[in-house]
Design an enzyme around this catalytic site. Structure first.
Site, PDB file in Angstrom:
ATOM      1  N   TYR A 285       0.107  86.019 -22.812  1.00 34.72           N
ATOM      2  CA  TYR A 285       0.486  86.844 -21.674  1.00 34.72           C
ATOM      3  C   TYR A 285      -0.049  88.266 -21.854  1.00 34.72           C
ATOM      4  O   TYR A 285       0.163  88.883 -22.901  1.00 34.72           O
ATOM      5  CB  TYR A 285       2.016  86.844 -21.509  1.00 34.72           C
ATOM      6  CG  TYR A 285       2.412  87.716 -20.364  1.00 34.72           C
ATOM      7  CD1 TYR A 285       2.016  87.387 -19.066  1.00 34.72           C
ATOM      8  CD2 TYR A 285       3.115  88.893 -20.554  1.00 34.72           C
ATOM      9  CE1 TYR A 285       2.329  88.215 -18.003  1.00 34.72           C
ATOM     10  CE2 TYR A 285       3.433  89.719 -19.497  1.00 34.72           C
ATOM     11  CZ  TYR A 285       3.033  89.372 -18.219  1.00 34.72           C
ATOM     12  OH  TYR A 285       3.329  90.191 -17.167  1.00 34.72           O
TER      13      TYR A 285
ATOM     14  N   LYS B 127      10.323  83.740 -13.991  1.00 35.00           N
ATOM     15  CA  LYS B 127       9.471  82.614 -13.632  1.00 35.00           C
ATOM     16  C   LYS B 127      10.326  81.398 -13.255  1.00 35.00           C
ATOM     17  O   LYS B 127      11.085  81.464 -12.323  1.00 35.00           O
ATOM     18  CB  LYS B 127       8.482  82.341 -14.769  1.00 35.00           C
ATOM     19  CG  LYS B 127       7.772  83.636 -15.282  1.00 35.00           C
ATOM     20  CD  LYS B 127       6.883  84.280 -14.266  1.00 35.00           C
ATOM     21  CE  LYS B 127       6.395  85.671 -14.659  1.00 35.00           C
ATOM     22  NZ  LYS B 127       5.756  85.793 -15.960  1.00 35.00           N
TER      23      LYS B 127
ATOM     24  N   ARG C  35      25.475  99.375 -19.006  1.00 29.58           N
ATOM     25  CA  ARG C  35      24.231  99.300 -19.798  1.00 29.58           C
ATOM     26  C   ARG C  35      24.459  98.481 -21.069  1.00 29.58           C
ATOM     27  O   ARG C  35      23.541  97.879 -21.610  1.00 29.58           O
ATOM     28  CB  ARG C  35      23.701 100.694 -20.121  1.00 29.58           C
ATOM     29  CG  ARG C  35      22.461 100.676 -21.027  1.00 29.58           C
ATOM     30  CD  ARG C  35      21.584 101.917 -20.880  1.00 29.58           C
ATOM     31  NE  ARG C  35      22.345 103.146 -20.900  1.00 29.58           N
ATOM     32  CZ  ARG C  35      22.879 103.700 -21.997  1.00 29.58           C
ATOM     33  NH1 ARG C  35      22.708 103.128 -23.168  1.00 29.58           N
ATOM     34  NH2 ARG C  35      23.560 104.821 -21.913  1.00 29.58           N
TER      35      ARG C  35
ATOM     36  N   ASP D 234       7.587  82.602 -27.275  1.00 31.73           N
ATOM     37  CA  ASP D 234       7.673  82.858 -25.838  1.00 31.73           C
ATOM     38  C   ASP D 234       7.564  81.495 -25.172  1.00 31.73           C
ATOM     39  O   ASP D 234       6.506  80.874 -25.143  1.00 31.73           O
ATOM     40  CB  ASP D 234       6.547  83.797 -25.388  1.00 31.73           C
ATOM     41  CG  ASP D 234       6.644  84.153 -23.897  1.00 31.73           C
ATOM     42  OD1 ASP D 234       7.220  83.347 -23.134  1.00 31.73           O
ATOM     43  OD2 ASP D 234       6.125  85.211 -23.503  1.00 31.73           O
TER      44      ASP D 234
HETATM   45  C1  PLP Z   1       5.434  86.786 -16.851  1.00 31.65           C
HETATM   46  C2  PLP Z   1       5.457  86.548 -18.313  1.00 31.65           C
HETATM   47  C3  PLP Z   1       6.009  87.506 -19.183  1.00 31.65           C
HETATM   48  C4  PLP Z   1       6.539  88.826 -18.699  1.00 31.65           C
HETATM   49  O1  PLP Z   1       7.687  88.684 -17.926  1.00 31.65           O
HETATM   50  P1  PLP Z   1       8.116  89.759 -16.789  1.00 31.65           P
HETATM   51  O2  PLP Z   1       9.392  89.182 -16.294  1.00 31.65           O
HETATM   52  O3  PLP Z   1       7.015  89.803 -15.779  1.00 31.65           O
HETATM   53  O4  PLP Z   1       8.296  91.079 -17.470  1.00 31.65           O
HETATM   54  C5  PLP Z   1       6.031  87.193 -20.529  1.00 31.65           C
HETATM   55  N1  PLP Z   1       5.525  86.046 -21.009  1.00 31.65           N
HETATM   56  C6  PLP Z   1       4.983  85.121 -20.208  1.00 31.65           C
HETATM   57  C7  PLP Z   1       4.435  83.856 -20.789  1.00 31.65           C
HETATM   58  C8  PLP Z   1       4.923  85.344 -18.825  1.00 31.65           C
HETATM   59  O5  PLP Z   1       4.353  84.418 -18.032  1.00 31.65           O
END
Ligand code: PLP
Length: 378
Positions: A108, A204, A57, A179
């Protein structure tokens, strides 16, 4: 640092680095890839001494391999999490109790919801601002703890000028988070533009195959890095070894996949914009996009997501999503396969997102096949 890049990573292009970063030391007989380490605990060092790992962890070999690669690509120290939201939650947790977070109204849905909940519960104060209005941003930043940028924004593809926004934040002692999921480290490097922390949904494009969940937070500030790691240990949001291994394997081909997807997206955006059945097309690579100038300055490519609204409105949007044969109706973005979704079908999506907006995540398929499927069903 890995010894497959003996002179360090700065000498090579990112397309070279993604192939070589995060590998085991180059010694005869060593594996070329970090083996998947399925162990929750490690043999302890004698008291008073330290071992590289003690409990998974806290950290493990596969997390470290991916972290060394992502950190080098972004120019900081990376911490990987079990999902993008895991990284985002640990980052939001840096805000002191009652501190203000400056954030746009769209972005998001998970982040928007998390910040709204935190505001309702009194954990922090949410200050919504239009990031394109630098004067409004400047006002909102006064006395704030954190500025949250998401660019391009999911799913409206709004562009924020990272350098301009971080300059305002830095002058007021506000921590800036970017982000950068829609850009990846190959398109924009927010730390070099002044951001303090970059977060990614590794789920992604970085991992790229719609087969795992993972997140990362990267910072060049040692104190912030410590806070993020402590947050990961405390909230138990470390990434699993197999997922970390898969994500690093995905990263190896990121430049190839991203090039194919971005080229496809630009071509499709142009065709969609010229099509009378389509009322609006949002894509930062189009000259008609209000953020095109900033995008050109801060992005090496324009990304692989297009948002469209059809002349036929919501019902036409639903019909398109349900009739396409090659595009997969489904949520998420960033896989090799193209996905299509009307975002507002989900009740958690912000009401600021137009109800008829369709998000297209453009994959690496043949562009003519992608186009003819849309063309046939529009
Ligand atoms: C999908 C996404 C997230 C969240 O990510 P997860 O891996 O689904 O928890 C955060 N920010 C953006 C821009 C995203 O497209």
């Amino acid at each position: 640092m890995d010894s497959h890049t003996p002179d360090g990573h700065a000498r090579f292009a990112a397309a070279t680095n993604v192939v070589h970063l995060g590998r085991p030391p180059r010694i005869p007989g060593a594996p070329v890839n970090t083996p998947i380490s399925l162990s929750s605990t490690y043999v302890a060092a004698p008291e008073g001494e330290t071992a590289p790992y003690s409990y998974a962890r806290e950290s493990h070999e596969n997390a470290v391999a991916l972290e060394s690669a992502l950190g080098a690509l972004e120019g900081g120290l990376a911490t990987v999490f079990g999902s993008g939201m895991g990284a985002i939650s640990a980052t939001l947790d840096i805000v002191p109790h009652g501190g203000a977070i400056v954030i746009a109204s769209v972005g998001y849905s998970g982040t928007i919801t998390a910040v709204a909940r935190g505001d309702e519960s009194g954990r922090y104060e949410r200050r919504i601002v239009d990031m394109r209005d630098l004067r409004a941003l400047e006002q909102a930043l006064s006395g704030a703890a954190m500025l949250w940028i998401e660019t391009p924004a999911n799913p409206t593809l709004d562009i924020t000028d990272i350098a301009a926004a971080t300059r305002l934040a830095r002058a007021r002692g506000v921590i800036t988070v970017a982000d950068s999921t829609f850009s990846t480290p190959l398109i924009t490097r927010p730390l070099s533009l002044g951001a303090d922390i970059v977060v990614h949904s590794v789920t992604k494009w970085i991992a790229g195959h719609s087969d795992l969940l993972m997140g990362a937070a990267i910072t060049a500030d040692a104190a912030l890095h410590d806070r993020l790691r402590l947050g990961r240990v405390a909230w138990g949001s470390v990434a699993g070894p197999f997922e970390a291994w898969l994500a690093l394997r995905g990263l190896r081909t990121l430049p190839l996949r991203l090039n194919a997807s971005c080229n496809n997206a630009l071509e499709l955006a142009r065709r969609l914009e010229a099509d009378p059945r389509v009322a609006t097309v949002r894509y930062p690579g189009l000259a008609s996009h209000p953020g095109h100038g900033i995008a050109t300055a801060q992005m090496a490519q324009f990304g692989a997501v297009i948002a469209i609204e059809l002349a036929g409105g919501i019902s036409a949007a639903q019909r398109l999503c349900e009739s396409v044969e090659l595009w997969t109706p489904g949520t998420s973005v960033g896989g090799v396969e193209s996905l299509i979704e009307r975002r507002r079908r989900w009740e958690f999506e912000s009401v600021e997102t137009p109800a008829e907006l369709i998000r297209l995540s453009v994959g690496i398929e043949d562009v003519e096949d992608l186009w003819s499927d849309l063309d046939r069903h529009l």
